[in-house]
Design a protein around this motif. Structure first.
Motif, PDB file in Angstrom:
ATOM      1  N   ASP A 302       0.814  -1.213   0.000  1.00 53.24           N
ATOM      2  CA  ASP A 302       0.000   0.000   0.000  1.00 53.24           C
ATOM      3  C   ASP A 302       0.849   1.265   0.000  1.00 53.24           C
ATOM      4  O   ASP A 302       0.422   2.305   0.497  1.00 53.24           O
ATOM      5  CB  ASP A 302      -0.941   0.008   1.219  1.00 53.24           C
ATOM      6  N   TRP A 303       2.017   1.189  -0.542  1.00 53.28           N
ATOM      7  CA  TRP A 303       2.918   2.337  -0.557  1.00 53.28           C
ATOM      8  C   TRP A 303       2.286   3.504  -1.299  1.00 53.28           C
ATOM      9  O   TRP A 303       1.859   3.386  -2.446  1.00 53.28           O
ATOM     10  CB  TRP A 303       4.230   1.932  -1.222  1.00 53.28           C
ATOM     11  N   ASP A 304       2.218   4.667  -0.659  1.00 51.80           N
ATOM     12  CA  ASP A 304       1.631   5.871  -1.241  1.00 51.80           C
ATOM     13  C   ASP A 304       2.754   6.719  -1.820  1.00 51.80           C
ATOM     14  O   ASP A 304       3.300   7.596  -1.163  1.00 51.80           O
ATOM     15  CB  ASP A 304       0.850   6.642  -0.169  1.00 51.80           C
ATOM     16  N   LYS A 305       3.077   6.448  -3.069  1.00 48.95           N
ATOM     17  CA  LYS A 305       4.234   7.107  -3.677  1.00 48.95           C
ATOM     18  C   LYS A 305       4.035   8.608  -3.817  1.00 48.95           C
ATOM     19  O   LYS A 305       4.964   9.394  -3.620  1.00 48.95           O
ATOM     20  CB  LYS A 305       4.520   6.489  -5.049  1.00 48.95           C
ATOM     21  N   ASP A 306       2.839   9.042  -4.165  1.00 49.69           N
ATOM     22  CA  ASP A 306       2.602  10.452  -4.436  1.00 49.69           C
ATOM     23  C   ASP A 306       2.232  11.250  -3.196  1.00 49.69           C
ATOM     24  O   ASP A 306       2.157  12.478  -3.245  1.00 49.69           O
ATOM     25  CB  ASP A 306       1.487  10.616  -5.480  1.00 49.69           C
ATOM     26  N   GLY A 307       1.972  10.552  -2.085  1.00 51.24           N
ATOM     27  CA  GLY A 307       1.633  11.257  -0.868  1.00 51.24           C
ATOM     28  C   GLY A 307       0.230  11.824  -0.841  1.00 51.24           C
ATOM     29  O   GLY A 307      -0.088  12.661   0.010  1.00 51.24           O
ATOM     30  N   ASP A 308      -0.619  11.387  -1.760  1.00 52.04           N
ATOM     31  CA  ASP A 308      -1.970  11.936  -1.823  1.00 52.04           C
ATOM     32  C   ASP A 308      -3.024  10.941  -1.346  1.00 52.04           C
ATOM     33  O   ASP A 308      -4.223  11.154  -1.509  1.00 52.04           O
ATOM     34  CB  ASP A 308      -2.305  12.386  -3.253  1.00 52.04           C
ATOM     35  N   GLY A 309      -2.579   9.845  -0.755  1.00 50.42           N
ATOM     36  CA  GLY A 309      -3.514   8.850  -0.263  1.00 50.42           C
ATOM     37  C   GLY A 309      -3.913   7.805  -1.282  1.00 50.42           C
ATOM     38  O   GLY A 309      -4.632   6.860  -0.955  1.00 50.42           O
ATOM     39  N   THR A 310      -3.461   7.949  -2.527  1.00 50.31           N
ATOM     40  CA  THR A 310      -3.805   6.989  -3.570  1.00 50.31           C
ATOM     41  C   THR A 310      -2.938   5.738  -3.437  1.00 50.31           C
ATOM     42  O   THR A 310      -1.735   5.825  -3.236  1.00 50.31           O
ATOM     43  CB  THR A 310      -3.590   7.603  -4.968  1.00 50.31           C
ATOM     44  N   VAL A 311      -3.577   4.585  -3.558  1.00 52.52           N
ATOM     45  CA  VAL A 311      -2.832   3.336  -3.515  1.00 52.52           C
ATOM     46  C   VAL A 311      -2.363   2.990  -4.921  1.00 52.52           C
ATOM     47  O   VAL A 311      -3.175   2.855  -5.836  1.00 52.52           O
ATOM     48  CB  VAL A 311      -3.690   2.188  -2.955  1.00 52.52           C
ATOM     49  N   HIS A 312      -1.078   2.895  -5.112  1.00 51.34           N
ATOM     50  CA  HIS A 312      -0.498   2.522  -6.401  1.00 51.34           C
ATOM     51  C   HIS A 312      -0.069   1.061  -6.328  1.00 51.34           C
ATOM     52  O   HIS A 312       0.453   0.607  -5.317  1.00 51.34           O
ATOM     53  CB  HIS A 312       0.708   3.403  -6.734  1.00 51.34           C
ATOM     54  N   ARG A 313      -0.286   0.349  -7.408  1.00 46.90           N
ATOM     55  CA  ARG A 313       0.099  -1.062  -7.428  1.00 46.90           C
ATOM     56  C   ARG A 313       1.480  -1.228  -8.032  1.00 46.90           C
ATOM     57  O   ARG A 313       1.720  -0.843  -9.181  1.00 46.90           O
ATOM     58  CB  ARG A 313      -0.917  -1.876  -8.238  1.00 46.90           C
ATOM     59  N   TYR A 314       2.370  -1.826  -7.255  1.00 47.02           N
ATOM     60  CA  TYR A 314       3.722  -2.086  -7.706  1.00 47.02           C
ATOM     61  C   TYR A 314       4.112  -3.525  -7.363  1.00 47.02           C
ATOM     62  O   TYR A 314       3.656  -4.068  -6.357  1.00 47.02           O
ATOM     63  CB  TYR A 314       4.733  -1.144  -7.018  1.00 47.02           C
ATOM     64  N   VAL A 315       4.934  -4.098  -8.200  1.00 52.31           N
ATOM     65  CA  VAL A 315       5.472  -5.408  -7.870  1.00 52.31           C
ATOM     66  C   VAL A 315       6.474  -5.241  -6.731  1.00 52.31           C
ATOM     67  O   VAL A 315       6.974  -4.143  -6.472  1.00 52.31           O
ATOM     68  CB  VAL A 315       6.144  -6.080  -9.089  1.00 52.31           C
ATOM     69  N   SER A 316       6.764  -6.308  -6.058  1.00 47.48           N
ATOM     70  CA  SER A 316       7.658  -6.242  -4.912  1.00 47.48           C
ATOM     71  C   SER A 316       9.095  -5.950  -5.315  1.00 47.48           C
ATOM     72  O   SER A 316       9.779  -5.153  -4.689  1.00 47.48           O
ATOM     73  CB  SER A 316       7.599  -7.562  -4.132  1.00 47.48           C
ATOM     74  N   VAL A 317       9.569  -6.623  -6.393  1.00 38.27           N
ATOM     75  CA  VAL A 317      10.949  -6.447  -6.842  1.00 38.27           C
ATOM     76  C   VAL A 317      10.938  -5.973  -8.285  1.00 38.27           C
ATOM     77  O   VAL A 317      10.474  -6.685  -9.178  1.00 38.27           O
ATOM     78  CB  VAL A 317      11.739  -7.765  -6.739  1.00 38.27           C
ATOM     79  N   GLY A 318      11.429  -4.743  -8.513  1.00 41.48           N
ATOM     80  CA  GLY A 318      11.494  -4.212  -9.875  1.00 41.48           C
ATOM     81  C   GLY A 318      12.939  -3.919 -10.238  1.00 41.48           C
ATOM     82  O   GLY A 318      13.627  -4.719 -10.846  1.00 41.48           O
ATOM     83  N   GLU A 319      13.393  -2.746  -9.845  1.00 45.03           N
ATOM     84  CA  GLU A 319      14.765  -2.359 -10.159  1.00 45.03           C
ATOM     85  C   GLU A 319      15.773  -3.237  -9.423  1.00 45.03           C
ATOM     86  O   GLU A 319      16.759  -3.631  -9.985  1.00 45.03           O
ATOM     87  CB  GLU A 319      14.996  -0.899  -9.794  1.00 45.03           C
TER      88      GLU A 319
END
Length: 319
Positions: A302-319
């Motif tokens: 549930d990491w909120d990358k933009d800080g606006d409360g939106t839940v962004h979906r990301y895979v666990s391991v990318g870079e």
């Protein structure tokens, strides 16, 4: 999540780092008592990986070695490991007991997973027909043309983005002894370009008669993968189903629950997910009474990358 630590064991054996250049090699473990990790420094190495391997072969009775871990080679972020593979294959007669090989145990401080340059790794399988376990990390430049291997019981491919050619190569391979398959499908940001349909030969189970542990994880199309798995013939004979580390949401989980029964499983691993609490509860109520071990941990999903409360979906391991 990042990969910040090296493998601690392989083939049930504790990992042991073969000493670097200038370090003493007079008091080493028994050759068959550990999984030997051989590596060069990723930056400004004093010796090439092949030179470290040559020292290893001179210091250890390699006829008794059962497990090898290939660590970093110099400039893995720039150079494909073709010389490393060639050195291993050239030494196959000196390694008659080798049963497990993990290729590119490289952590983020050495090279990020999606920066690791790879190549065709199948010569390692054809060169070692008695190999029972094989793992590889890194998807950039990775190739895996279809092959037949009669001894392989476990295959692991860890990437931040798995090329569709590799998915199709694995799916088209004849692996009659394979019991454990683990594919990190990854994200299109780092080269993943497969679709759920590309998994069909795996999900049919026709070439994998002994498969008991299936992991299709770390995927940005986890909902689509779950929907494909829901009606897959191979699921009926699985003991462990792992759809973790990806972007699984309610749509995928609903499809999974609406498909064939999963109550025969020993474990269902969905950790790092984007499931609502009602759906999580539905999974528990459906499978826990049957004794299925569940991992529904959301981790950092549930990491909120933009800080606006939106839940962004990301895979666990990318870079």
């Amino acid at each position: 999540m990042i990969i910040g630590s090296h493998l601690e064991e392989l083939y049930g054996l504790p990992a042991f780092a073969f000493p670097g250049p200038g370090e003493a090699t007079g008091d080493l473990p028994e050759p068959d008592a550990v999984a030997w990790r051989i590596a060069a420094d990723a930056y400004d190495a004093e010796e090439q990986w092949e030179e470290a391997f040559a020292r290893f072969c001179a210091a250890v009775d390699t006829s008794r070695v059962r497990a090898l871990i290939v660590g970093a080679w110099e400039e893995a972020y720039d150079d494909a490991p073709t010389p490393v593979i060639e050195a291993l294959v050239a030494a196959r007669d000196r390694l008659p007991g080798l049963r497990s090989l993990f290729f590119a145990d490289i952590v983020c401080e050495e090279c990020e997973i999606s920066w690791i340059n790879q190549t065709d790794v199948t010569p390692l399988l054809t060169g070692f027909p008695a190999l029972e376990e094989f793992g590889v990390r890194g998807g950039q430049g990775l190739e895996f043309p279809a092959l037949r291997h009669d001894s392989l019981r476990k295959l692991v491919v860890e990437t931040g983005g798995l090329p569709v050619s590799v998915v199709r190569g694995v799916a088209a391979s004849e692996l009659p002894a394979l019991e454990h398959l683990d594919l990190w499908l990854g994200t299109s940001w780092y080269g993943a370009d497969s679709e759920a349909a590309d998994l069909a030969p795996i999900l049919s189970g026709a070439r994998l008669p002994r498969l008991r542990h299936l992991a299709l994880r770390n995927s940005e199309i986890q909902d689509e993968v779950a929907a494909a798995v829901a009606s897959a013939p191979v699921v009926a004979r699985l003991e462990v189903l792992d759809l973790s580390m990806g972007t699984l949401g309610d749509d995928g989980a609903t499809a999974l629950l609406g498909g064939q029964p999963l109550t025969h499983l020993k474990k269902l691993d969905l950790h790092h997910n984007y499931l609502s609490e009602p759906l999580r509860q539905r999974i528990r109520e459906t499978l826990e009474p049957a004794g299925v071990e569940l991992d529904l941990d959301k981790d950092d999903a549930d990491w909120d990358k933009d800080g606006d409360g939106t839940v962004h979906r990301y895979v666990s391991v990318g870079e």
